[in-house]
Design an enzyme around this catalytic site. Structure first.
Site, mmCIF file in Angstrom:
data_model
loop_
_atom_site.group_PDB
_atom_site.id
_atom_site.type_symbol
_atom_site.label_atom_id
_atom_site.label_comp_id
_atom_site.label_asym_id
_atom_site.label_seq_id
_atom_site.Cartn_x
_atom_site.Cartn_y
_atom_site.Cartn_z
ATOM 1 N N LYS A 183 -39.545 -8.343 -11.908
ATOM 2 C CA LYS A 183 -41.000 -7.561 -11.398
ATOM 3 C C LYS A 183 -40.959 -6.842 -10.439
ATOM 4 C CE LYS A 183 -45.255 -8.017 -14.184
ATOM 5 N NZ LYS A 183 -45.507 -8.830 -15.162
ATOM 6 N N GLY A 188 -62.432 -12.710 -25.249
ATOM 7 C CA GLY A 188 -61.686 -11.476 -24.303
ATOM 8 C C GLY A 188 -61.168 -10.336 -25.468
ATOM 9 N N LEU A 189 -62.229 -9.686 -26.281
ATOM 10 C CA LEU A 189 -61.481 -8.523 -26.512
ATOM 11 C C LEU A 189 -61.204 -6.869 -26.265
ATOM 12 C CD1 LEU A 189 -65.116 -9.046 -28.548
ATOM 13 C CD2 LEU A 189 -63.166 -9.940 -29.953
ATOM 14 N N GLY A 190 -60.532 -7.478 -26.382
ATOM 15 C CA GLY A 190 -59.429 -6.301 -24.745
ATOM 16 C C GLY A 190 -58.236 -5.268 -26.044
ATOM 17 N N HIS A 191 -57.705 -5.131 -25.306
ATOM 18 C CA HIS A 191 -56.366 -3.826 -26.301
ATOM 19 C C HIS A 191 -55.590 -5.115 -26.843
ATOM 20 C CE1 HIS A 191 -56.222 -0.821 -22.983
ATOM 21 N NE2 HIS A 191 -57.018 -0.499 -23.835
ATOM 22 N N VAL A 192 -55.442 -6.371 -26.721
ATOM 23 C CA VAL A 192 -55.145 -7.443 -27.304
ATOM 24 C C VAL A 192 -55.818 -7.838 -28.436
ATOM 25 C CG1 VAL A 192 -53.322 -9.386 -27.786
ATOM 26 C CG2 VAL A 192 -52.773 -7.657 -25.428
ATOM 27 N N GLY A 193 -57.112 -8.596 -27.334
ATOM 28 C CA GLY A 193 -57.726 -9.771 -28.184
ATOM 29 C C GLY A 193 -59.018 -8.427 -29.149
ATOM 30 N N TYR A 194 -59.061 -7.880 -29.044
ATOM 31 C CA TYR A 194 -59.465 -6.888 -29.992
ATOM 32 C C TYR A 194 -59.094 -6.948 -31.860
ATOM 33 C CZ TYR A 194 -63.293 -5.047 -33.165
ATOM 34 O OH TYR A 194 -64.321 -4.688 -33.693
HETATM 35 P P1 NAD Z 1 -57.223 -5.485 -21.658
HETATM 36 O O1 NAD Z 1 -58.033 -5.542 -20.498
HETATM 37 O O2 NAD Z 1 -57.669 -4.471 -22.883
HETATM 38 O O3 NAD Z 1 -58.757 -6.982 -22.273
HETATM 39 C C1 NAD Z 1 -59.486 -7.462 -21.334
HETATM 40 C C2 NAD Z 1 -60.605 -8.312 -21.994
HETATM 41 O O4 NAD Z 1 -61.418 -9.210 -21.577
HETATM 42 C C3 NAD Z 1 -61.380 -7.343 -22.023
HETATM 43 O O5 NAD Z 1 -62.344 -6.915 -22.860
HETATM 44 C C4 NAD Z 1 -62.617 -8.110 -20.824
HETATM 45 O O6 NAD Z 1 -63.640 -7.421 -20.355
HETATM 46 C C5 NAD Z 1 -62.457 -9.463 -21.007
HETATM 47 N N1 NAD Z 1 -63.140 -9.792 -20.204
HETATM 48 C C6 NAD Z 1 -62.626 -9.916 -18.936
HETATM 49 N N2 NAD Z 1 -63.117 -11.332 -17.800
HETATM 50 C C7 NAD Z 1 -63.564 -11.732 -18.914
HETATM 51 C C8 NAD Z 1 -64.588 -13.297 -18.989
HETATM 52 N N3 NAD Z 1 -64.209 -14.104 -17.648
HETATM 53 N N4 NAD Z 1 -64.728 -13.912 -20.772
HETATM 54 C C9 NAD Z 1 -64.465 -12.914 -20.992
HETATM 55 N N5 NAD Z 1 -63.728 -11.910 -21.648
HETATM 56 C C10 NAD Z 1 -63.148 -11.516 -20.272
HETATM 57 O O7 NAD Z 1 -55.964 -6.576 -21.764
HETATM 58 P P2 NAD Z 1 -55.743 -6.552 -22.814
HETATM 59 O O8 NAD Z 1 -53.815 -6.037 -22.661
HETATM 60 O O9 NAD Z 1 -55.515 -6.676 -23.793
HETATM 61 O O10 NAD Z 1 -54.616 -8.195 -22.024
HETATM 62 C C11 NAD Z 1 -55.561 -9.305 -22.044
HETATM 63 C C12 NAD Z 1 -54.571 -10.641 -22.188
HETATM 64 O O11 NAD Z 1 -53.244 -10.062 -22.620
HETATM 65 C C13 NAD Z 1 -54.212 -10.831 -20.325
HETATM 66 O O12 NAD Z 1 -54.298 -11.515 -20.633
HETATM 67 C C14 NAD Z 1 -52.679 -10.068 -20.266
HETATM 68 O O13 NAD Z 1 -52.140 -10.134 -19.015
HETATM 69 C C15 NAD Z 1 -52.256 -10.357 -21.561
HETATM 70 N N6 NAD Z 1 -50.878 -9.882 -22.282
HETATM 71 C C16 NAD Z 1 -50.999 -8.203 -22.878
HETATM 72 C C17 NAD Z 1 -50.226 -8.222 -23.475
HETATM 73 C C18 NAD Z 1 -50.405 -6.270 -23.982
HETATM 74 O O14 NAD Z 1 -49.313 -6.019 -24.396
HETATM 75 N N7 NAD Z 1 -51.304 -5.719 -23.620
HETATM 76 C C19 NAD Z 1 -48.811 -8.103 -23.594
HETATM 77 C C20 NAD Z 1 -48.666 -10.034 -22.742
HETATM 78 C C21 NAD Z 1 -49.914 -10.798 -22.521
#
Ligand code: NAD
Length: 343
Positions: A82, A178-184
């Site tokens: 990293k 968390g409905l972000g990139h992964v969550g949604y």
């Molecule tokens: P992202 O930033 O797209 O999504 C995060 C979501 O969480 C956002 O919608 C944000 O508004 C929401 N959020 C922030 N604070 C919050 C709270 N207090 N309560 C509820 N929701 C909240 O990130 P991502 O890429 O979807 O990644 C999500 C998690 O998965 C992170 O911890 C990341 O490290 C982990 N992760 C992601 C990947 C990947 O491929 N993107 C791979 C491995 C691990």
């Protein structure tokens, strides 16, 4: 003056820790190569306004070690590393900064391959790529998040089968944070499989979309720990599994994408004692790195999905062994990784 790296909490016999700097661009960074027994170290570059250099060192030591475990347990031919850049990602980014990082990577001659991470983007990586080939996950390669979401979904299926003795998600309630990139995307898959969603986010638009598209019930960011559900799916923040939330969670399974879900290592055992099946974060969320690794190594993209689906099988093995040995799934998952990378 105190020299402290070898005594640092997160130091774990890292092969190499390199401090990189460049005066003109202002680059101040640290690259940690934790272990390369399985192949060159791969892991993202984090840019963060660290409170101190000690915080940055600790972070890069911890994160690089985590990548070794994640990559090994995912069956990838790469080691763990990293890098961190000390600076504010909102105000301190310049092309020259990332070009200087690229030059530093070139000097490491392929022992470490970087990619985007918190605070960096595919666009930043494109500047790194002007100076070195040791960079993955570039802009044209697509977002790895859907593969992380797929891994979470097959991981949740394996957990449901093991814990609830069911093959179907139909009617199960999932509390998703968390409905972000992964969550949604994960939520979309759960909905399609017949699960009922209770969701929390700080992003109103994401919540509204989940309500209308997926029929999700919305709760506050605090109430998500208290709802009656079968699965808790943390997909936002780290360390949400801690003594406070443990007292509140009413679920039988934890299966989510967030990194570093356990606030402290002993929480893994506390979950077991509480009868909650925990899908270790670094096993269930490896879909993205699998996708990025295939791309970097020019392996057939058509094989990525099958490899990501193996996350379900790996978790099933971890769950069975943890039951048999009366130990936490997190400790067993560590051992599965160590058996692969340790010599
Ligand atoms: P992202 O930033 O797209 O999504 C995060 C979501 O969480 C956002 O919608 C944000 O508004 C929401 N959020 C922030 N604070 C919050 C709270 N207090 N309560 C509820 N929701 C909240 O990130 P991502 O890429 O979807 O990644 C999500 C998690 O998965 C992170 O911890 C990341 O490290 C982990 N992760 C992601 C990947 C990947 O491929 N993107 C791979 C491995 C691990």
């Amino acid at each position: 003056m105190t020299a402290f790296i070898f005594n640092e909490l997160n130091f774990d016999n890292h092969e190499q820790v390199v401090f990189v700097s460049e005066a003109k661009s202002g680059l101040k960074g640290i690259i940690a190569v934790h272990n390369t027994n399985l192949g060159p170290a791969m892991g993202g570059c984090r840019m963060w306004n660290y409170a101190s250099e000690a915080h940055a060192i600790n972070d890069v030591l911890r994160l690089s070690r985590g990548m070794t475990y994640k990559n090994a347990v995912a069956g990838l031919p790469i080691g763990g590393g990293k890098s961190v850049i000390i600076g504010n990602p909102k105000t301190d980014k310049t092309p020259a900064l990332f070009e200087a990082l690229g030059e530093a990577l070139e000097r490491l001659a392929g022992r470490y391959i970087t990619a985007e991470d918190v605070g960096t983007s595919p666009a930043d990586m494109a500047y790194v790529a002007t100076k070195t080939g040791y960079v993955a996950g570039l802009g044209d390669s697509g977002d790895p998040s859907p593969f992380t979401a797929l891994g979470c979904f097959v991981g949740a299926q394996a957990a449901v089968k093991h814990q609830l003795k069911r093959d179907s998600m139909e009617g199960l309630v999932v509390a998703l944070q968390g409905l972000g990139h992964v969550g949604y995307d994960y939520a979309r898959r759960l909905h399609a499989a017949g699960a009922k969603l209770i969701v929390a986010d700080i992003d109103e638009a994401a919540l509204e979309r989940a309500r209308t598209e997926l029929g999700a019930e919305i709760v506050s960011t605090s109430a998500i720990y208290d709802v009656q559900a079968d699965i808790y799916a943390p997909c936002a923040l780290g360390a949400t599994l801690n003594p406070d939330t443990l007292d509140r969670l009413k679920v039988k399974i934890v299966a989510g994408a967030a990194n570093n879900q356990l606030a402290t290592a002993d929480v893994g055992d506390l979950l077991r004692q509480k009868g909650v099946l925990y899908a270790p974060d670094f096993v269930i969320n490896a879909g993205g790195i699998i996708k990025v690794c295939y791309e970097y190594l020019n392996k057939p993209q058509a094989d990525v999905e099958a490899h990501v689906r193996e996350i379900g099988d790996t978790l099933a093995e971890v769950f069975t062994r943890a039951d048999r040995e009366g130990r936490s799934t997190s400790v067993v998952a560590d051992e599965v990784a160590e058996a692969r990378f340790k010599r």
